[in-house]
Design a protein around this motif. Structure first.
Motif, PDB file in Angstrom:
ATOM      1  N   ASN A  80     -14.148  54.741 -34.746  1.00 11.40           N
ATOM      2  CA  ASN A  80     -15.155  54.087 -35.585  1.00 11.40           C
ATOM      3  C   ASN A  80     -14.737  52.676 -35.984  1.00 11.40           C
ATOM      4  O   ASN A  80     -15.558  51.757 -36.021  1.00 11.40           O
ATOM      5  N   CYS A  81     -13.442  52.512 -36.293  1.00 10.65           N
ATOM      6  CA  CYS A  81     -12.963  51.189 -36.703  1.00 10.65           C
ATOM      7  C   CYS A  81     -13.111  50.175 -35.577  1.00 10.65           C
ATOM      8  O   CYS A  81     -13.382  48.994 -35.812  1.00 10.65           O
ATOM      9  N   SER A  82     -12.950  50.625 -34.327  1.00  9.57           N
ATOM     10  CA  SER A  82     -13.114  49.726 -33.182  1.00  9.57           C
ATOM     11  C   SER A  82     -14.568  49.319 -33.012  1.00  9.57           C
ATOM     12  O   SER A  82     -14.871  48.163 -32.682  1.00  9.57           O
ATOM     13  N   ILE A  83     -15.480  50.272 -33.243  1.00  5.98           N
ATOM     14  CA  ILE A  83     -16.909  49.976 -33.139  1.00  5.98           C
ATOM     15  C   ILE A  83     -17.319  48.993 -34.230  1.00  5.98           C
ATOM     16  O   ILE A  83     -18.068  48.036 -33.980  1.00  5.98           O
ATOM     17  N   VAL A  84     -16.804  49.207 -35.441  1.00  5.13           N
ATOM     18  CA  VAL A  84     -17.138  48.332 -36.568  1.00  5.13           C
ATOM     19  C   VAL A  84     -16.700  46.894 -36.286  1.00  5.13           C
ATOM     20  O   VAL A  84     -17.380  45.935 -36.654  1.00  5.13           O
ATOM     21  N   MET A  85     -15.564  46.748 -35.601  1.00  6.85           N
ATOM     22  CA  MET A  85     -15.057  45.405 -35.288  1.00  6.85           C
ATOM     23  C   MET A  85     -15.977  44.637 -34.342  1.00  6.85           C
ATOM     24  O   MET A  85     -15.912  43.410 -34.258  1.00  6.85           O
ATOM     25  N   LEU A  86     -16.853  45.347 -33.624  1.00  5.49           N
ATOM     26  CA  LEU A  86     -17.791  44.704 -32.702  1.00  5.49           C
ATOM     27  C   LEU A  86     -19.103  44.315 -33.380  1.00  5.49           C
ATOM     28  O   LEU A  86     -19.987  43.740 -32.737  1.00  5.49           O
ATOM     29  N   ALA A  87     -19.243  44.651 -34.664  1.00  9.97           N
ATOM     30  CA  ALA A  87     -20.501  44.393 -35.366  1.00  9.97           C
ATOM     31  C   ALA A  87     -20.793  42.896 -35.462  1.00  9.97           C
ATOM     32  O   ALA A  87     -19.897  42.085 -35.697  1.00  9.97           O
ATOM     33  N   CYS A  88     -22.056  42.542 -35.287  1.00  9.03           N
ATOM     34  CA  CYS A  88     -22.464  41.133 -35.354  1.00  9.03           C
ATOM     35  C   CYS A  88     -22.509  40.611 -36.783  1.00  9.03           C
ATOM     36  O   CYS A  88     -22.251  39.442 -37.031  1.00  9.03           O
ATOM     37  N   PHE A  89     -22.860  41.504 -37.713  1.00  5.91           N
ATOM     38  CA  PHE A  89     -23.073  41.067 -39.089  1.00  5.91           C
ATOM     39  C   PHE A  89     -22.082  41.785 -40.003  1.00  5.91           C
ATOM     40  O   PHE A  89     -22.257  42.978 -40.304  1.00  5.91           O
ATOM     41  N   PRO A  90     -21.025  41.109 -40.455  1.00 11.50           N
ATOM     42  CA  PRO A  90     -20.004  41.739 -41.299  1.00 11.50           C
ATOM     43  C   PRO A  90     -20.566  42.407 -42.550  1.00 11.50           C
ATOM     44  O   PRO A  90     -20.031  43.428 -43.004  1.00 11.50           O
ATOM     45  N   ALA A  91     -21.642  41.874 -43.091  1.00  9.41           N
ATOM     46  CA  ALA A  91     -22.220  42.461 -44.312  1.00  9.41           C
ATOM     47  C   ALA A  91     -22.695  43.889 -44.071  1.00  9.41           C
ATOM     48  O   ALA A  91     -22.685  44.718 -44.991  1.00  9.41           O
ATOM     49  N   GLU A  92     -23.104  44.183 -42.825  1.00  6.27           N
ATOM     50  CA  GLU A  92     -23.581  45.531 -42.510  1.00  6.27           C
ATOM     51  C   GLU A  92     -22.453  46.558 -42.506  1.00  6.27           C
ATOM     52  O   GLU A  92     -22.709  47.772 -42.554  1.00  6.27           O
ATOM     53  N   THR A  93     -21.202  46.093 -42.432  1.00  2.37           N
ATOM     54  CA  THR A  93     -20.071  47.023 -42.339  1.00  2.37           C
ATOM     55  C   THR A  93     -19.530  47.428 -43.710  1.00  2.37           C
ATOM     56  O   THR A  93     -18.597  48.231 -43.779  1.00  2.37           O
ATOM     57  N   ILE A  94     -20.099  46.892 -44.793  1.00  2.00           N
ATOM     58  CA  ILE A  94     -19.596  47.221 -46.135  1.00  2.00           C
ATOM     59  C   ILE A  94     -19.685  48.726 -46.422  1.00  2.00           C
ATOM     60  O   ILE A  94     -18.710  49.318 -46.910  1.00  2.00           O
TER      61      ILE A  94
END
Length: 310
Positions: free
Chosen positions: A179-193
């Motif tokens: 999951n942490c690897s997938i989160v690192m690919l996110a375009c918008f950091p705010a969505e990962t909060i």
């Protein structure tokens, strides 16, 4: 930005050029390792299930422990072995989320069962008169189910949060999906909060499991210091648990260091070994340790082997 939500395939670039020349050897070693993991864990599980005298809390927890190894390794080895035989290493986005769900829930269940085993040894040695009333068979089965299902649903929340993220890249420099690897690919950091919040809550919950283990062993050591009989019980039943716990902590620690610090100075092969060692060291070592150390398990297995040889 419309393309970021349409990624359906991810490329696992962990098997890079450095492994191309010896993939056949790696396939043979990985296949052998997985075969042995299945053999030793199934052997322990069947030995406990088929022998009524082993239907005691300590052995039921051990059975659950080995079954969890079979579950976790099934989320890695089949895909990894197929990648070793394929020139292209891709995984569907849904398949990546599923693998992350299996591997995270496996690791969390592992710690839950280790906490139950520590508490079981505390009751057996420090409070023997209350042991059978507290650790009834029905309660033990309930605790095992909770040790499996609670991590699964906690991690499912994290996986669902990861599934809603819009990704900017389909490339994972990993052998496995996390999951942490997938989160690192996110375009918008705010969505990962929300992912970070759930991740911190999960760490807190399983940190408390560590407190339970430490508390149990604090009282175990105090009780065993003044009794030769209790020291004998400790050496017979607690030492395998401590070895399993130490192995778990070391493998998870290395994996966390790898994820957090991305040690770029290490050779790629060593980095990938560190990232998946929790999927071959504990599943391989722990059944063997318990099989050799616990007299009842060893006797039952040896009796079957002797009978087959005759």
């Amino acid at each position: 930005m419309n393309n970021v939500s349409t990624i359906s395939l991810l490329f696992l670039s962990g098997l890079n050029e450095t492994t191309r020349n010896y993939r056949s050897t790696l396939f043979f070693l990985s296949f052998s390792c997985y075969s042995i993991i299945i053999l030793v864990n199934v052997c322990v599980v069947l030995t406990i299930i088929l022998n009524n005298e082993l239907h005691e809390p300590m052995y039921i927890f051990l059975c659950a422990f080995c079954m969890n190894f079979l579950y976790g390794t099934a989320g890695f080895y089949p895909k990894f072995l197929s990648d070793l035989l394929s020139p292209v290493h891709v995984i569907s986005y849904s398949g990546c989320l599923l693998q992350a769900q299996v591997l995270y829930s496996f690791a969390c269940s592992d710690l839950s069962i280790l906490a139950l085993m520590a508490y079981d040894r505390y009751l057996a040695i420090c409070r023997p008169l209350e042991y059978h009333s507290v650790m009834s068979k029905q309660r033990v089965i309930t605790l095992v189910c909770l040790a499996w299902l609670t991590p699964f649903f906690i991690i499912a929340v994290s996986t669902l949060l990861a599934s809603r993220l819009k990704l900017c890249s389909p490339y994972l420099n990993r052998l496995i999906c996390l999951n942490c690897s997938i989160v690192m690919l996110a375009c918008f950091p705010a969505e990962t909060i929300p992912n970070s919040i759930i991740g911190n809550i999960t760490i807190l919950i399983y940190g408390l499991h560590g407190v339970v283990i430490g508390w149990s062993y604090l009282f175990l050591i105090k009780t065993c210091v003044g009794s030769i009989e209790n020291r004998r019980k400790f050496m017979q039943t607690c030492v395998p648990h401590l070895i399993s716990l130490f192995t778990f902590l070391v493998t998870i620690l290395f994996d966390v260091i790898y994820i957090q610090f991305e040690t770029k100075n290490l050779p790629p092969t060593l980095k990938h070994f560190v990232s998946v060692e929790f999927l071959f060291l504990p599943p391989l070592m722990n059944p063997l340790i318990y099989g050799f150390k616990l007299t009842q398990i060893r006797k039952k297995i040896m009796s079957v082997v002797t009978m087959k040889m005759k």
